[in-house]
Design a protein around this motif. Structure first.
Motif, PDB file in Angstrom:
ATOM      1  N   VAL A   1      42.035  38.758  40.723  1.00 30.31           N
ATOM      2  CA  VAL A   1      41.193  37.839  40.334  1.00 30.31           C
ATOM      3  C   VAL A   1      41.412  37.381  38.956  1.00 30.31           C
ATOM      4  N   LEU A   2      41.631  35.733  38.958  1.00 31.46           N
ATOM      5  CA  LEU A   2      41.931  35.248  37.443  1.00 31.46           C
ATOM      6  C   LEU A   2      40.624  35.118  36.821  1.00 31.46           C
TER       7      LEU A   2
ATOM      8  N   GLN B   1      47.462  33.216  48.338  1.00 27.79           N
ATOM      9  CA  GLN B   1      46.210  34.236  49.402  1.00 27.79           C
ATOM     10  C   GLN B   1      46.058  35.280  48.601  1.00 27.79           C
ATOM     11  N   ARG B   2      46.793  35.777  47.551  1.00 28.63           N
ATOM     12  CA  ARG B   2      46.414  37.030  46.814  1.00 28.63           C
ATOM     13  C   ARG B   2      45.760  36.882  45.521  1.00 28.63           C
ATOM     14  N   LEU B   3      45.155  35.643  45.094  1.00 32.73           N
ATOM     15  CA  LEU B   3      44.484  35.426  44.189  1.00 32.73           C
ATOM     16  C   LEU B   3      43.192  34.868  44.412  1.00 32.73           C
ATOM     17  N   SER B   4      42.334  34.818  43.323  1.00 32.30           N
ATOM     18  CA  SER B   4      40.973  34.644  43.387  1.00 32.30           C
ATOM     19  C   SER B   4      40.432  34.025  42.036  1.00 32.30           C
TER      20      SER B   4
ATOM     21  N   TYR C   1      43.057  43.590  40.970  1.00 34.07           N
ATOM     22  CA  TYR C   1      42.866  43.582  39.312  1.00 34.07           C
ATOM     23  C   TYR C   1      42.107  42.459  38.994  1.00 34.07           C
ATOM     24  N   TYR C   2      40.977  42.714  38.263  1.00 38.64           N
ATOM     25  CA  TYR C   2      40.426  41.372  37.886  1.00 38.64           C
ATOM     26  C   TYR C   2      40.675  41.259  36.372  1.00 38.64           C
ATOM     27  N   LEU C   3      41.250  40.256  36.038  1.00 43.95           N
ATOM     28  CA  LEU C   3      41.776  39.963  34.747  1.00 43.95           C
ATOM     29  C   LEU C   3      41.537  39.054  33.856  1.00 43.95           C
ATOM     30  N   GLU C   4      41.241  39.394  32.458  1.00 42.07           N
ATOM     31  CA  GLU C   4      40.754  38.485  31.646  1.00 42.07           C
ATOM     32  C   GLU C   4      41.851  37.431  31.284  1.00 42.07           C
TER      33      GLU C   4
END
Length: 405
Positions: free
Chosen positions: A321-322, A362-365, A296-299
């Motif tokens: 993805v933050l 590990q599950r974030l970008s 999920y690419y989140l705003e």
């Protein structure tokens, strides 16, 4: 079944669209206006793509896109090329503005600015895939300018399945008599979407991102109030969200090694405008647990998207993805503040999953919150501002995940 997440995901991402060179924008308008030929656009477009690929590499961005330079608008041409889909003039086609949901955030904004489109794209016949992909040339050109070992880094951005459905009122996405109900429409569109994914997969694509502002609109209180007040609706907003998730999951059927993400934002229009506000809390459980995507690419660049609390609902087999860096304005964020925000987000993921902060990271970008140019003219910042933003994304990633891509 959700495909395996990219493990680890690329730590420094961007959402897809990058600021287009003025020469490219001018040439595309000249071609559209008939004062120049489509052939004259090709060398300018290809040079611009080569340059923007180099920019991404210089900034340490490893998921390579073409900047959406082959498109005038972020959603591309997939829907428009389907058999049965047609662009119709509002008046000549016997339509008027009543075709639109006036409370849909983008429609509401256009109506307020008196810039409602004169054209509507609707199904005038049964939908099917034409057998050729309008996105495939984008993939093939990127492959032609990158070494084969980099092909797995290519990312294409794809059209939201509900792009030409949400904005229209009940049963208005198709001409009367073509479909009896949304389920029939969704079934045919899902088959076309599956065929599109298969064509791209067979050509070597392994990483795609669906651009979808519509799901984030279900976080908007004014939209939800408008929906509830609309006597034409035959289902609640929650029921429509559920229907979309079922529909999307049919669209997204794919091999397990085809990584698919979805980008949710609240609009990205001319002059760096947004269309809606509202936190993810209202949709997080369904979004994270029921939708068949891996990332999920989140705003998350401003308070309009709420806090990180909804990340407690993120399952252990999915990534986020933050989007903490704004792509709308030139002011550069403070690096340490952004690093601290990522750690804060990781703590919420850990709280929900029972993992440690280190495991949750590990599950974030990290990425900008949206593209820099969802539409041709782009947002209210310059090319050098964009470059600094991308470098900042890379610098944040290097601090949070040292030694990782």
């Amino acid at each position: 079944m959700v495909s395996s997440p990219r493990n680890p995901p690329f730590r420094a991402e961007h959402i897809g669209s990058l600021l287009r060179p003025k020469e490219l924008v001018d040439k595309r308008y000249a071609v559209a206006g008939g004062s120049d030929t489509a052939e004259s656009l090709v060398p300018i477009e290809q040079k611009a793509i080569k340059d923007v690929v180099t920019l991404q590499q210089e900034c340490g961005i490893h998921s390579i896109t073409n900047g959406e330079y082959s498109r005038h608008q972020f959603w591309g041409t997939f829907m428009e090329t389907l058999n049965g889909m047609e662009e119709v003039n509002l008046r000549e086609g016997g339509y008027d503005q009543s075709i639109f949901r006036a409370y849909a955030p983008d429609v509401k904004s256009f109506m307020h600015a008196k810039t409602i489109p004169n054209q509507v794209t609707v199904a005038v016949g049964k939908l099917s895939h034409p057998g050729r992909s309008s996105f495939l040339p984008e993939l093939e050109y990127l492959k032609s300018i990158l070494p084969k070992e980099k092909w797995s880094s290519i990312k294409l951005t794809l059209t939201s399945p509900s792009w030409y459905h949400f904005r229209y009122g009940p049963n208005k996405a198709y001409v009367q008599g073509v479909y009896n109900n949304d389920d029939e429409y969704f079934d045919d569109l899902a088959k076309a979407y599956q065929q599109e994914l298969k064509i791209l997969y067979d050509a070597g694509l392994r990483n795609a991102q669906v651009d979808d502002p519509n799901l984030a609109y279900f976080c908007s209180e004014p939209m939800l109030e408008g929906w509830a007040a609309d006597t034409q609706n035959f289902q609640t907003a929650d029921e429509q969200l559920d229907a979309y998730i079922r529909f999307y999951n049919k669209c997204f059927e794919r091999p397990a090694d085809f990584h698919l993400g979805i980008h949710l934002c609240r609009g990205n229009y001319l002059g760096s405008k947004h269309f809606s506000e509202g936190a993810y809390d209202r949709i997080a459980t369904k979004l994270f647990n029921d939708l068949n995507v891996s990332t999920y690419y989140l705003e998350y660049d401003t308070p309009r998207a709420g806090g990180f609390e909804p990340l407690k609902h993120l399952p252990k087999n999915k990534n986020v993805v933050l989007g903490v860096i704004t792509s709308k304005f030139p002011e550069l964020e403070n690096k340490q503040n952004m690093v601290d925000r990522i750690y804060k987000a990781a703590d919420y993921v850990a709280e929900g999953s029972g993992e440690s902060r280190k495991e949750s990271l590990q599950r974030l970008s990290v990425s900008p919150q949206c593209g820099f140019a969802s539409h041709a003219e782009g947002n209210a910042l310059g090319h050098e501002d964009m470059r600094k933003k991308l470098l900042l994304v890379r610098a944040i990633a290097d601090e949070v995940w040292p030694g990782e891509a």
